[in-house]
Design an enzyme around this catalytic site. Structure first.
Site, short mmCIF file in Angstrom:
data_model
loop_
_atom_site.label_atom_id
_atom_site.label_comp_id
_atom_site.label_asym_id
_atom_site.label_seq_id
_atom_site.Cartn_x
_atom_site.Cartn_y
_atom_site.Cartn_z
N GLU A 154 0.96 -1.41 -0.04
CA GLU A 154 -0.19 0.05 -0.01
C GLU A 154 1.05 1.23 -0.04
O GLU A 154 1.10 1.58 0.98
CB GLU A 154 -0.93 0.17 1.30
CG GLU A 154 -2.11 1.05 1.25
CD GLU A 154 -2.67 1.32 2.60
OE1 GLU A 154 -3.59 2.06 2.71
OE2 GLU A 154 -2.50 0.50 3.65
N HIS A 163 -5.72 6.12 -1.64
CA HIS A 163 -4.89 7.32 -1.25
C HIS A 163 -4.71 8.16 -2.53
O HIS A 163 -3.48 8.28 -2.94
CB HIS A 163 -3.69 6.98 -0.64
CG HIS A 163 -3.63 6.30 0.59
ND1 HIS A 163 -3.92 6.95 2.09
CD2 HIS A 163 -4.02 4.88 0.95
CE1 HIS A 163 -4.14 6.06 2.71
NE2 HIS A 163 -4.13 4.87 2.36
N HIS A 205 -10.16 0.66 0.64
CA HIS A 205 -10.81 1.20 1.53
C HIS A 205 -11.41 2.50 1.15
O HIS A 205 -11.32 3.61 1.50
CB HIS A 205 -10.15 1.60 2.98
CG HIS A 205 -8.91 2.30 3.00
ND1 HIS A 205 -8.60 3.48 2.25
CD2 HIS A 205 -7.58 1.90 3.63
CE1 HIS A 205 -7.37 3.83 2.32
NE2 HIS A 205 -6.63 3.03 3.23
N ALA A 235 -9.48 8.45 2.35
CA ALA A 235 -8.16 8.85 1.56
C ALA A 235 -8.65 8.91 -0.13
O ALA A 235 -7.75 8.53 -0.81
CB ALA A 235 -7.17 7.58 1.73
N GLY A 291 -17.15 0.40 12.21
CA GLY A 291 -18.01 1.48 13.02
C GLY A 291 -17.25 2.73 13.14
O GLY A 291 -17.72 3.49 13.62
N HIS A 304 -14.35 3.93 10.81
CA HIS A 304 -13.93 4.61 9.42
C HIS A 304 -14.92 4.85 8.33
O HIS A 304 -14.84 5.64 7.54
CB HIS A 304 -13.13 3.35 8.71
CG HIS A 304 -11.53 3.40 9.30
ND1 HIS A 304 -11.08 2.77 10.37
CD2 HIS A 304 -10.41 3.81 8.49
CE1 HIS A 304 -10.03 3.11 10.37
NE2 HIS A 304 -9.52 3.61 9.48
N ASP A 321 -7.72 -3.74 7.76
CA ASP A 321 -6.73 -2.68 7.92
C ASP A 321 -6.00 -2.71 9.26
O ASP A 321 -5.98 -1.64 9.70
CB ASP A 321 -7.31 -1.29 7.48
CG ASP A 321 -6.24 -0.35 7.04
OD1 ASP A 321 -5.05 -0.73 6.84
OD2 ASP A 321 -6.66 1.06 6.88
N SER A 370 -5.62 6.02 11.37
CA SER A 370 -4.44 5.22 10.86
C SER A 370 -4.81 3.81 11.14
O SER A 370 -4.42 3.06 12.21
CB SER A 370 -3.28 5.67 12.12
OG SER A 370 -1.99 4.77 11.64
N GLY A 371 -5.43 3.12 10.29
CA GLY A 371 -5.84 1.60 10.21
C GLY A 371 -6.87 1.42 11.46
O GLY A 371 -7.37 2.56 12.15
#
Length: 404
Positions: free
Chosen positions: A143, A211, A232, A236, A270, A272, A294, A329-330
């Site tokens: 990634e 991203h 995701h 991003a 719940g 992200h 992630d 962050s993840g």
């Protein structure tokens, strides 16, 4: 006494009193396993005159294909993006622990790092079958670092790279080699990215868009060049806009090559993604939804400060932030948690929730002929769940490798 010496001396196990996920439905049916594969009972009865050596009563529980996580950065104090003294040992620890979450295969994920980290870590993370020692490794998910500075999220800006020459030269200079790589996430708006996408997809490596500041036409061009996944979704990337929906627009685009499916990752923790956004994505394109965790180093650890690649992260409750910021962050979610949350907030069927963590990631990686289903002849990687979708047992190649 062997079931049938003419075909195989290997014992046959019959799982009874269970609902198995097959052809997108839970069905009251027995599951037969021999030599690590799912067996066709009709052939066993009529061609081999065989029978089961062992019967396992599942107590009316559900049997589903084992979960496949294509984006997991580490867990239990292990960070896959760190060139530790025992890289393989770290992966083995996480592989063992995630069996209890129902994960039978995964892609260790490396976030944006300097080239020397890639050159040390990538050769150590080899694809391997799972077993009692842990979930199988399907290949690495890289990634970054070919991503957008504006949408870098938790990725450190000083290690981001662009495609100078395009194609294989930049990839090799950065990563060292691609032998163990299953997936690369990149930003398609970067100049010269088209050649890199074609090179990677031509080698059988899944290309994911993420991203990124890409508009819809740039995303569609990337798909036409071979990209098949979105990293995701919603996170991003440019937010959905009605005049240019950006990468999100790929879910309903009419410029996807015939016969090709665009898949998209969702972190259903719940945090992200708002439940309404999750529902919009699922209803627009249910066949493409792939649940990912992630998960970061701190999955399975108490709150506090931990590392992710070259950054420090703070764990506060269920949130993981870049230290000293409010940048996510993840996650510290587990795959079984994501399946349950997705089922609850989307209102989807049990079957759809289970397939989003098994069949869909297998289809994305091109391995659904052997993983992600309970079809005859596939690998006997499966899980036993109760009606709350809590994992009770995990099996790899027909062997029980974890039990609650």
């Amino acid at each position: 006494m062997p079931s049938n010496k003419s075909v195989s001396d290997a014992p046959i196990t019959q799982f009874v009193n269970c609902r198995i996920l097959k052809n997108h439905k839970l069905q009251w049916e027995d599951l037969w396993v021999r030599e690590g594969k799912i067996l066709n009972p009709e052939k066993l009865f009529f061609d081999e005159k065989g029978f089961a050596d062992h019967k396992v009563d599942c107590g009316s529980k559900i049997i589903a294909p084992g979960f496949i996580d294509v984006q997991i950065n580490g867990g239990y104090g292990i960070d896959f993006s760190q060139a530790s003294s025992d890289i393989r040992g770290g992966v083995a620890l996480v592989a063992k622990k995630i069996l209890e979450h129902g994960v039978t295969s995964f892609c260790p994920t490396l976030v944006t790092s300097p080239p020397d980290i890639y050159h040390k870590v990538i050769p150590e993370l080899r694809a391997q079958d799972g077993g009692p020692e842990g979930a199988g490794v399907l290949g690495i998910h890289l990634e970054g670092p070919f991503i957008s500075e504006e949408k870098r999220g938790a990725h450190p800006p000083k290690f981001l790279r662009t495609f100078k020459a395009g194609g294989v030269a930049d990839l090799m200079e950065t990563y060292g080699h691609l032998d163990n790589v299953a997936m690369v996430t990149l930003a398609p708006e970067l100049p010269n990215s088209a050649a890199a996408i074609r090179e990677l997809s031509g080698r059988g490596i899944t290309v994911s868009l993420g991203h990124s500041m890409a508009d819809l036409s740039q995303a569609e061009e990337a798909v036409q060049n071979g990209a098949t996944f979105i990293t995701h979704l919603f996170n991003a990337m440019l937010p959905f806009h009605h005049r240019d929906p950006g990468i999100v627009g790929l879910l309903t685009s009419d410029h996807i090559p015939p016969g090709q499916t665009v898949y998209y990752g969702m972190i259903a923790d719940g945090i992200h993604t708002h439940p309404a956004a999750l529902r919009i994505a699922h209803r627009a394109h249910p066949a493409g939804l792939v649940l990912v965790t992630d998960a970061v180093t701190a999955m399975g650890l108490p709150p506090g400060r931990h590392t992710l690649g070259q950054q420090q992260i703070d764990i506060q409750g269920l949130h993981a932030y870049v230290a000293g910021t409010t940048t996510l962050s993840g996650s510290i979610a587990t795959m079984d948690m994501c399946v349950r949350h997705f089922r609850e907030v989307s209102g989807c069927t049990v079957e759809a929730a289970l397939e989003a963590a098994s069949l869909h990631p297998a289809q994305l990686l091109g391995i659904s002929h052997r993983k992600g289903t309970l079809e005859y002849g596939t690998d006997a990687d499966f899980i036993v769940l109760d009606d709350t979708l809590t994992v009770r047992e995990t099996y790899i190649a027909g062997q029980q490798v974890w039990r609650k």
